[in-house]
Design a protein around this motif. Sequence first.
Motif, mmCIF file in Angstrom:
data_model
loop_
_atom_site.group_PDB
_atom_site.id
_atom_site.type_symbol
_atom_site.label_atom_id
_atom_site.label_comp_id
_atom_site.label_asym_id
_atom_site.label_seq_id
_atom_site.Cartn_x
_atom_site.Cartn_y
_atom_site.Cartn_z
ATOM 1 N N UNK A 306 -51.822 -60.949 76.778
ATOM 2 C CA UNK A 306 -51.177 -61.800 75.776
ATOM 3 C C UNK A 306 -51.956 -63.101 75.620
ATOM 4 N N UNK A 307 -51.795 -63.716 74.456
ATOM 5 C CA UNK A 307 -52.397 -65.010 74.173
ATOM 6 C C UNK A 307 -51.299 -66.066 74.132
ATOM 7 N N UNK A 308 -51.446 -67.103 74.925
ATOM 8 C CA UNK A 308 -50.504 -68.217 74.938
ATOM 9 C C UNK A 308 -51.119 -69.375 74.142
ATOM 10 N N UNK A 309 -50.374 -69.861 73.175
ATOM 11 C CA UNK A 309 -50.804 -70.976 72.329
ATOM 12 C C UNK A 309 -49.753 -72.068 72.470
ATOM 13 N N UNK A 310 -50.162 -73.230 72.888
ATOM 14 C CA UNK A 310 -49.200 -74.310 73.141
ATOM 15 C C UNK A 310 -49.694 -75.591 72.490
ATOM 16 N N UNK A 311 -48.727 -76.412 72.060
ATOM 17 C CA UNK A 311 -49.121 -77.610 71.324
ATOM 18 C C UNK A 311 -47.964 -78.582 71.197
ATOM 19 N N UNK A 312 -48.314 -79.753 70.691
ATOM 20 C CA UNK A 312 -47.396 -80.752 70.156
ATOM 21 C C UNK A 312 -46.647 -81.537 71.225
ATOM 22 N N UNK A 313 -46.330 -82.761 70.839
ATOM 23 C CA UNK A 313 -45.498 -83.651 71.632
ATOM 24 C C UNK A 313 -44.466 -84.254 70.691
ATOM 25 N N UNK A 314 -43.207 -83.955 70.932
ATOM 26 C CA UNK A 314 -42.113 -84.562 70.179
ATOM 27 C C UNK A 314 -41.430 -85.589 71.070
ATOM 28 N N UNK A 315 -41.534 -86.861 70.697
ATOM 29 C CA UNK A 315 -40.901 -87.939 71.438
ATOM 30 C C UNK A 315 -39.570 -88.269 70.769
ATOM 31 N N UNK A 316 -38.505 -88.175 71.512
ATOM 32 C CA UNK A 316 -37.185 -88.438 70.953
ATOM 33 C C UNK A 316 -36.335 -87.202 70.795
ATOM 34 N N UNK A 317 -36.877 -86.026 71.181
ATOM 35 C CA UNK A 317 -36.076 -84.799 71.153
ATOM 36 C C UNK A 317 -35.073 -84.833 72.302
ATOM 37 N N UNK A 318 -33.900 -84.275 72.069
ATOM 38 C CA UNK A 318 -32.837 -84.340 73.075
ATOM 39 C C UNK A 318 -32.605 -83.035 73.816
ATOM 40 N N UNK A 319 -33.140 -81.931 73.321
ATOM 41 C CA UNK A 319 -32.868 -80.649 73.968
ATOM 42 C C UNK A 319 -34.039 -79.712 73.744
ATOM 43 N N UNK A 320 -33.887 -78.468 74.241
ATOM 44 C CA UNK A 320 -34.956 -77.475 74.163
ATOM 45 C C UNK A 320 -34.912 -76.629 72.896
ATOM 46 N N UNK A 321 -34.095 -76.999 71.927
ATOM 47 C CA UNK A 321 -33.990 -76.179 70.725
ATOM 48 C C UNK A 321 -35.323 -76.120 69.989
ATOM 49 N N UNK A 322 -35.576 -74.997 69.339
ATOM 50 C CA UNK A 322 -36.846 -74.779 68.646
ATOM 51 C C UNK A 322 -36.754 -75.325 67.225
ATOM 52 N N UNK A 323 -37.671 -76.213 66.885
ATOM 53 C CA UNK A 323 -37.766 -76.756 65.531
ATOM 54 C C UNK A 323 -38.574 -75.781 64.695
ATOM 55 N N UNK A 324 -37.969 -75.120 63.707
ATOM 56 C CA UNK A 324 -38.704 -74.103 62.934
ATOM 57 C C UNK A 324 -39.946 -74.645 62.249
ATOM 58 N N UNK A 325 -39.917 -75.893 61.811
ATOM 59 C CA UNK A 325 -41.088 -76.446 61.131
ATOM 60 C C UNK A 325 -42.253 -76.627 62.090
ATOM 61 N N UNK A 326 -41.969 -77.022 63.333
ATOM 62 C CA UNK A 326 -43.040 -77.187 64.310
ATOM 63 C C UNK A 326 -43.654 -75.837 64.677
ATOM 64 N N UNK A 327 -42.803 -74.827 64.840
ATOM 65 C CA UNK A 327 -43.317 -73.490 65.157
ATOM 66 C C UNK A 327 -44.114 -72.937 63.981
ATOM 67 N N UNK A 328 -43.653 -73.160 62.745
ATOM 68 C CA UNK A 328 -44.393 -72.699 61.571
ATOM 69 C C UNK A 328 -45.767 -73.353 61.521
ATOM 70 N N UNK A 329 -45.821 -74.641 61.860
ATOM 71 C CA UNK A 329 -47.096 -75.349 61.882
ATOM 72 C C UNK A 329 -48.020 -74.768 62.948
ATOM 73 N N UNK A 330 -47.478 -74.443 64.104
ATOM 74 C CA UNK A 330 -48.285 -73.865 65.170
ATOM 75 C C UNK A 330 -48.806 -72.485 64.778
ATOM 76 N N UNK A 331 -47.959 -71.672 64.155
ATOM 77 C CA UNK A 331 -48.413 -70.360 63.670
ATOM 78 C C UNK A 331 -49.557 -70.514 62.678
#
Length: 412
Positions: A306-331
Amino acid sequence: MPAQRNITVIGGGVTGLATAYALLRDGHAVTLLERRDDVGQEASFANGGQLSYRYVHPLADAGVPRESVSWLLQAGSPISLRLRADPHQWRWMLAFLRACNSTTNARNSQILLQLALRSQDELTRWRGEGLKDFLWRQPGKLVVYRNAAKFRKAAAGISNPEREQVLSPAECARVEPAFAALAPRLAGGIFSPADEVADCYRFCLSLRDAMAAMPSFTLRHGQASLRQGTNGRCDVLVDGRAHETDLVVLAAGMGSRQMARAMGFDLPLYGLKGYSLTVASPAGTMPDVSVTDYDNRVVYARLGDALRIAAMVDIGARDNSINPRRIARLRDLAAKTLPRAGPYDTARAWAGLRPATPSGVPIIARTRAPNLLLNVGQGALGFTLSVGSALRVCDLVRGNVRGDAAPLTNAT
């Protein structure tokens, strides 16, 4: 060998597990407390997979405040900031800004480098003694730069050319052919041939299984909490019931801050949310070398098939919920960079809060409670620093270092 003590480690992420394992190897009886049903379920679960021992520069650096202004103005930037009416966030950010200078960054980078190299040496020892099954490899790591000024700055900072090699764009393509199409857009790269990759979650499971075979180890699931005891000591409760122990090591990631407040002090931790994709890529399409796309703050690491792709730093997030826009940007970034390594639309998405200090240097120290030690704040380098941090705790327990009390502010 130090005298055996009963030590409780709170937190079943990679930092807590490595700490428990190191203390067991030092001859202590260890109880690991974890609130989830299994270990490695939060920030350790699907991180970037890089054991980046030689590239450990803190996020706080000269130029970051100015650069962050442009990041905030562009959609899909590698770092996002959501301001909140939260005094802790503002205190953390002010401390972060104070650390954003070249002198402080150089000093903290050296601290992290020493801790990271100690991690690498000890993990080599652990693997040689039988710790396995976590997809460890040593392919080296290539950091590619698109911006010429940033590349020149990185190249000027190389102190050991044998450990870190400055490469031209063409040489970057030869080191990792999967990124050859990117070469015309690169300014250059830095290659660290001794750096490693592994699956952090599998590492957690390997530690858990290895300790389960040790008679002095107990894994206990439940909600841990702290309270002030007699003579300034720290008492531990599990699901509201007293838990007897000689020493306590708090290594519970972001949960550490709330627990420490019961002891009257405030940990300078803030959760920096990161994201990852795990892609079941066709054979022959993935890079073998671990690669960091510096300007986009994206890392690529092959973990098994498998290929693991990791990125981004969100400052001010309160939980582990997935932001669809951030994931779309990573894709989108991954598809443009490694188009043959998809399909990215079926990749498993993940997000996690990484507990960071403003300086980027973890807090591994005693506290004013004589039986309470801290091992927190490794941030995005949790996997890389976990083993070295564990050894530092062992040093404190042995009394081999001064172990001054951590300079913590009082909880309000």
